[in-house]
Design an enzyme around this catalytic site. Sequence first.
Site, PDB file in Angstrom:
ATOM      1  CG  HIS A   1      -1.848  -1.061   1.540  1.00  5.30           C
ATOM      2  ND1 HIS A   1      -1.802  -1.828   2.260  1.00  5.30           N
ATOM      3  CD2 HIS A   1      -2.887  -1.457   0.526  1.00  5.30           C
ATOM      4  CE1 HIS A   1      -2.722  -2.902   2.223  1.00  5.30           C
ATOM      5  NE2 HIS A   1      -3.594  -2.441   1.207  1.00  5.30           N
TER       6      HIS A   1
ATOM      7  CB  SER B   1      -4.554  -7.038   4.458  1.00  5.96           C
ATOM      8  OG  SER B   1      -4.197  -5.830   3.720  1.00  5.96           O
TER       9      SER B   1
ATOM     10  CD  GLU C   1       1.331  -3.841 -13.055  1.00  2.00           C
ATOM     11  OE1 GLU C   1       2.075  -4.745 -12.703  1.00  2.00           O
ATOM     12  OE2 GLU C   1       1.386  -3.037 -13.627  1.00  2.00           O
TER      13      GLU C   1
HETATM   14  P1  AMP Z   1      -6.736  -3.611  -0.469  1.00  2.00           P
HETATM   15  O1  AMP Z   1      -6.467  -2.645   0.811  1.00  2.00           O
HETATM   16  O2  AMP Z   1      -6.257  -4.955  -0.336  1.00  2.00           O
HETATM   17  O3  AMP Z   1      -7.863  -3.473  -0.975  1.00  2.00           O
HETATM   18  O4  AMP Z   1      -5.729  -2.842  -1.473  1.00  2.00           O
HETATM   19  C1  AMP Z   1      -5.762  -1.487  -1.715  1.00  2.00           C
HETATM   20  C2  AMP Z   1      -4.648  -1.201  -3.005  1.00  2.00           C
HETATM   21  O5  AMP Z   1      -3.623  -1.611  -2.820  1.00  2.00           O
HETATM   22  C3  AMP Z   1      -5.240  -1.906  -3.980  1.00  2.00           C
HETATM   23  O6  AMP Z   1      -5.039  -1.161  -5.329  1.00  2.00           O
HETATM   24  C4  AMP Z   1      -4.441  -3.342  -4.292  1.00  2.00           C
HETATM   25  O7  AMP Z   1      -4.216  -3.577  -5.545  1.00  2.00           O
HETATM   26  C5  AMP Z   1      -2.893  -2.511  -3.725  1.00  2.00           C
HETATM   27  N1  AMP Z   1      -2.223  -3.611  -3.453  1.00  2.00           N
HETATM   28  C6  AMP Z   1      -2.096  -4.541  -2.320  1.00  2.00           C
HETATM   29  N2  AMP Z   1      -1.282  -5.205  -2.198  1.00  2.00           N
HETATM   30  C7  AMP Z   1      -0.338  -4.799  -2.973  1.00  2.00           C
HETATM   31  C8  AMP Z   1       1.095  -5.269  -3.209  1.00  2.00           C
HETATM   32  N3  AMP Z   1       1.527  -6.006  -2.696  1.00  2.00           N
HETATM   33  N4  AMP Z   1       1.635  -4.484  -3.904  1.00  2.00           N
HETATM   34  C9  AMP Z   1       1.160  -3.121  -4.823  1.00  2.00           C
HETATM   35  N5  AMP Z   1      -0.019  -2.998  -4.517  1.00  2.00           N
HETATM   36  C10 AMP Z   1      -0.718  -3.709  -3.674  1.00  2.00           C
END
Ligand code: AMP
Length: 283
Positions: A40, A189, A151
């Site tokens: 993030h 997460s 991505e």
């Molecule tokens: P989430 O909180 O899991 O809904 O993710 C929020 C944003 O962070 C989304 O755009 C995800 O694709 C991005 N994201 C989650 N994990 C990663 C990661 N390991 N690398 C890059 N972006 C991530």
Amino acid sequence: MASPPIMRTIADLRSAVALWRRAEESVGLVPTMGALHDGHLSLVKRARQQCRRAVVSIFVNPTQFGPNEDFQLYPRDLDGDAAKLATVGADAIFAPQVAEMYPEGAVTAVTVSGLTEGLCGPFRPGHFQGVATIVTKLLLQCLPDAGFFGEKDYQQLQVIRQLARDLDIPVRIEGVPTFRESDGLALSSRNAYLTPAERAIAPTLHRVLRQAAADMEAGGTASATTDRGKRELFGAGFSRLDYLDVVDAVTLKKIERLERPARVAAAAWLGKTRLIDNLPVAF
Ligand code: AMP
């Protein structure tokens, strides 16, 4: 660095953005569900490089979880998140309440067809409608110059690109490469749910995807490539596989031979934890 201010209402978000706009400052939005990790933070850093101001939304969106998914269990730690965001210079946190995002009587949803039919779509009914609806709302509430998405959730990124185009939302959608542990595991997460034994197996997912991308780039067929990958995943101890597919990088339709840039993508289970990952296949 001081923790960024936390805005709890859409009106507060709009006032902050209006002040920046008056000063002709550009604004980037990073939508998240919190429980922030370095993946993030890499999105926030990218937003800070491209925009004068970076807003991070933190909202565990109930409509993108299925009835048997982990909405109640999903990790929440607003204070910890705020401290992490201070280290990367985020300008504000938007942490709205469910009751304001989904007021009584709200019945409108955003559906993106086609792109949501394969990969995670059949395994998570309603998920992408929940994502598309909340991201549309966040983009319209903030009206940033750019929205930053990982991505890591490649299907989600394509869905968001499509909805921004189809609904004429005046925003640039930026995809940010997946941030990984040194052993290749994509930060998520949900990795916090893994037992130590499962955590040791988890990097196999990335290894199998790398091998699959190399097999396709060397002229292999998708069926042979994915058969090999599936054997390796089960051999390593993955308990269940939702899919391991080779898809067109733009349409997300399955392909058999490489004729355009593609993507290898998988969703696989270790015990109770579902991991997803994907990699580009160069053409
Ligand atoms: P989430 O909180 O899991 O809904 O993710 C929020 C944003 O962070 C989304 O755009 C995800 O694709 C991005 N994201 C989650 N994990 C990663 C990661 N390991 N690398 C890059 N972006 C991530």
